[in-house]
Design a protein around this motif. Structure first.
Motif, PDB file in Angstrom:
ATOM      1  N   ILE A 167       0.886  -1.020   0.029  1.00  0.00           N
ATOM      2  CA  ILE A 167       0.027  -0.001   0.091  1.00  0.00           C
ATOM      3  C   ILE A 167       0.878   1.278  -0.002  1.00  0.00           C
ATOM      4  O   ILE A 167       1.053   1.866   0.908  1.00  0.00           O
ATOM      5  CB  ILE A 167      -0.991   0.066   1.272  1.00  0.00           C
ATOM      6  N   PRO A 168       1.506   1.689  -1.132  1.00  0.00           N
ATOM      7  CA  PRO A 168       2.469   2.541  -1.212  1.00  0.00           C
ATOM      8  C   PRO A 168       2.146   3.941  -0.493  1.00  0.00           C
ATOM      9  O   PRO A 168       2.880   4.743  -0.122  1.00  0.00           O
ATOM     10  CB  PRO A 168       2.967   2.820  -2.739  1.00  0.00           C
ATOM     11  N   GLU A 169       0.894   4.287  -0.859  1.00  0.00           N
ATOM     12  CA  GLU A 169       0.329   5.626  -0.372  1.00  0.00           C
ATOM     13  C   GLU A 169       0.408   5.765   1.244  1.00  0.00           C
ATOM     14  O   GLU A 169       0.758   6.919   1.740  1.00  0.00           O
ATOM     15  CB  GLU A 169      -0.948   6.075  -0.974  1.00  0.00           C
ATOM     16  N   GLY A 170       0.295   4.801   1.898  1.00  0.00           N
ATOM     17  CA  GLY A 170       0.464   4.846   3.342  1.00  0.00           C
ATOM     18  C   GLY A 170       1.577   4.300   3.817  1.00  0.00           C
ATOM     19  O   GLY A 170       1.828   4.057   4.889  1.00  0.00           O
ATOM     20  N   CYS A 171       2.775   4.105   2.858  1.00  0.00           N
ATOM     21  CA  CYS A 171       3.952   3.748   3.360  1.00  0.00           C
ATOM     22  C   CYS A 171       5.022   4.762   3.027  1.00  0.00           C
ATOM     23  O   CYS A 171       5.329   5.231   1.963  1.00  0.00           O
ATOM     24  CB  CYS A 171       4.111   2.461   2.410  1.00  0.00           C
ATOM     25  N   VAL A 172       5.738   5.060   4.233  1.00  0.00           N
ATOM     26  CA  VAL A 172       7.023   5.907   4.144  1.00  0.00           C
ATOM     27  C   VAL A 172       8.313   5.051   3.713  1.00  0.00           C
ATOM     28  O   VAL A 172       8.688   4.235   4.390  1.00  0.00           O
ATOM     29  CB  VAL A 172       7.179   6.700   5.091  1.00  0.00           C
ATOM     30  N   PHE A 173       8.727   5.307   2.738  1.00  0.00           N
ATOM     31  CA  PHE A 173      10.082   4.312   2.136  1.00  0.00           C
ATOM     32  C   PHE A 173      11.267   5.016   2.706  1.00  0.00           C
ATOM     33  O   PHE A 173      11.517   6.451   2.809  1.00  0.00           O
ATOM     34  CB  PHE A 173      10.124   4.291   0.616  1.00  0.00           C
ATOM     35  N   LEU A 174      12.374   4.478   3.023  1.00  0.00           N
ATOM     36  CA  LEU A 174      13.484   5.031   3.629  1.00  0.00           C
ATOM     37  C   LEU A 174      14.273   6.178   2.625  1.00  0.00           C
ATOM     38  O   LEU A 174      14.865   6.883   3.129  1.00  0.00           O
ATOM     39  CB  LEU A 174      14.592   4.157   3.749  1.00  0.00           C
ATOM     40  N   LEU A 175      14.174   5.829   1.355  1.00  0.00           N
ATOM     41  CA  LEU A 175      14.668   6.822   0.366  1.00  0.00           C
ATOM     42  C   LEU A 175      13.551   7.678  -0.474  1.00  0.00           C
ATOM     43  O   LEU A 175      14.113   8.431  -1.065  1.00  0.00           O
ATOM     44  CB  LEU A 175      15.301   5.829  -0.882  1.00  0.00           C
ATOM     45  N   ASP A 176      12.560   7.980   0.513  1.00  0.00           N
ATOM     46  CA  ASP A 176      11.642   9.125  -0.066  1.00  0.00           C
ATOM     47  C   ASP A 176      12.122  10.446   0.304  1.00  0.00           C
ATOM     48  O   ASP A 176      12.857  10.732   1.263  1.00  0.00           O
ATOM     49  CB  ASP A 176      10.220   9.006   0.639  1.00  0.00           C
ATOM     50  N   GLU A 177      11.795  11.294  -0.710  1.00  0.00           N
ATOM     51  CA  GLU A 177      12.330  12.537  -0.469  1.00  0.00           C
ATOM     52  C   GLU A 177      11.549  13.409   0.671  1.00  0.00           C
ATOM     53  O   GLU A 177      10.339  13.112   0.746  1.00  0.00           O
ATOM     54  CB  GLU A 177      12.318  13.442  -1.884  1.00  0.00           C
ATOM     55  N   PRO A 178      12.207  14.409   1.274  1.00  0.00           N
ATOM     56  CA  PRO A 178      11.353  15.403   2.350  1.00  0.00           C
ATOM     57  C   PRO A 178      10.107  15.467   2.105  1.00  0.00           C
ATOM     58  O   PRO A 178       8.956  15.428   2.762  1.00  0.00           O
ATOM     59  CB  PRO A 178      12.362  16.285   2.808  1.00  0.00           C
ATOM     60  N   ASP A 179       9.812  15.960   0.775  1.00  0.00           N
ATOM     61  CA  ASP A 179       8.534  16.659   0.391  1.00  0.00           C
ATOM     62  C   ASP A 179       7.592  15.428   0.364  1.00  0.00           C
ATOM     63  O   ASP A 179       6.384  15.475   0.401  1.00  0.00           O
ATOM     64  CB  ASP A 179       8.715  17.157  -1.130  1.00  0.00           C
TER      65      ASP A 179
END
Ligand code: TYM
Length: 335
Positions: free
Chosen positions: A204-216
């Motif tokens: 469920i990618p929208e509810g998931c924070v990935f370690l490599l996500d950008e701050p925005d």
């Protein structure tokens, strides 16, 4: 790396089936890093396990190296931790087969992960998905660990591992150490940001924070995080009636070290408007050094190759000892 050690042994693994997320970090890796000096540590990339669900081959290869880089970026020093790729140590698949023969159909049928994944992948309920916990038991028992640090969702598999180890030991003598699951106090079950009833997961990618996500991206995900429809709208920990806010509080607590009571006091009278961005910022600051370091390490393929080669060599020596013992006990002729 020395092999003769009096230290207790820690072991765990993660499937490189996608990018790492905050649940993997708070529920597992952070807990590994904190205890690095106290234990003899084995952390691997469970690539064989990912084959239970169809993977795009090039993505699997990329995610495997990315995950190894993130292990190191999160603070797992390859000098103090044996980091390796599961498929590089054939003993996993070999002991996995043996343990298939000592694990009962009924036990495997009760596994929650099997039930969840068969519902999600109804067109591909393969044998590997069903016997997955036998391979996981092999991963663990080969290294005779004292502790297996995992998030809450893997506890059932570690308990099955204990049962299989005890069953085997009852038949053949003390072959396996019976390990304990080691679950963190905060972050053991991070829930999805857009559905607090489901655990955070890459599916469920929208509810998931990935370690490599950008701050925005992180900021946006927290801004949209589902809070609860109660009229009270205050920041109070109550997982039953306020699962969304309670999940955010646990994440905030895990990232800042603050207690739940401190957090309630900090946001007293402020509602969700101030709270959600604050959680986003705490997560951004926690992940920033990891993201930057993962990118740096990933660029150095030769270094990563040295790490996984050395890791597999050491792991294979340790695993080979246990496997030979098992083969002998069950009556296979030594080569
Ligand atoms: P995997 O790859 O699904 O997850 C890796 C680790 O992250 C934890 N985790 C979470 N913790 C808190 N909140 C979440 N939302 C969350 N999602 C995942 C998991 O509990 C796990 O610790 N079968 C294992 C991999 C494995 C393994 C092993 C683990 C294979 N062999 C041997 C330990 C020992 C799995 O699928 O984890």
């Amino acid at each position: 790396m020395t092999e003769a050690t009096e230290k207790k042994v820690m072991l765990s693994g993660i499937q490189p089936s996608g990018a790492l997320h905050l649940g993997n970090y708070l529920g597992a890796i952070r807990n590994w890093v904190e205890r690095t000096d106290e234990f003899d540590n084995y952390y691997f990339l469970a690539d064989l396990h990912t084959l239970t669900v169809r993977q795009v081959p090039a993505d699997l290869r990329r995610h495997t190296l990315e995950l190894l880089a993130s292990y190191i970026a999160c603070g797992l020093d390859p000098e103090k931790n044996t980091l390796f790729i599961q498929s590089h140590v054939p003993a996993h698949a070999e002991l996995g087969w043996v343990l298939n023969c000592y694990t009962m159909f009924g036990e495997l049928s009760r596994m929650t992960q099997f039930k969840d994944k068969s519902a999600k992948h109804a067109d591909n309920i393969n044998g590997g998905l069903f016997t997955y916990p036998c391979l996981m038991a092999a991963d663990i028992l080969l290294y005779q660990p004292d502790y297996v640090p995992v998030g809450e969702d893997q506890k059932q598999h570690v308990e099955l591992t204990r049962n299989v180890a005890q069953r085997f030991n009852n038949l053949y003598g003390e072959v396996f150490k019976v390990p304990e699951p080691y679950i963190p106090k905060t972050g053991a079950r991070v829930m999805s940001l857009n559905d607090p009833a489901s655990k955070m997961s890459k599916s469920i990618p929208e509810g998931c924070v990935f370690l490599l996500d950008e701050p925005d991206d992180i900021r946006r995900k927290f801004k949209r995080a589902v809070t609860d429809s109660d009229t009270e709208r205050c920041v109070r920990y109550d997982p039953e009636h306020k699962p969304g806010v309670s999940n955010l509080m646990s994440i905030y607590a895990a990232c800042t070290g603050k207690s739940l009571a401190d957090i309630e006091a900090e946001f007293d009278g402020q509602g969700y408007g101030a709270f959600k961005p604050a959680v986003g910022d705490a997560v951004i600051e926690t992940l920033r050094p990891i993201r930057e370091e993962t990118r740096r390490i990933l660029a150095d393929k030769a270094y990563l190759e040295d790490v996984y080669r050395a890791g597999a060599e050491k792991a294979a020596r340790v695993a080979g000892r246990t496997l030979r013992k098992v083969y002998k006990k069950v009556g296979l002729v030594a080569r």
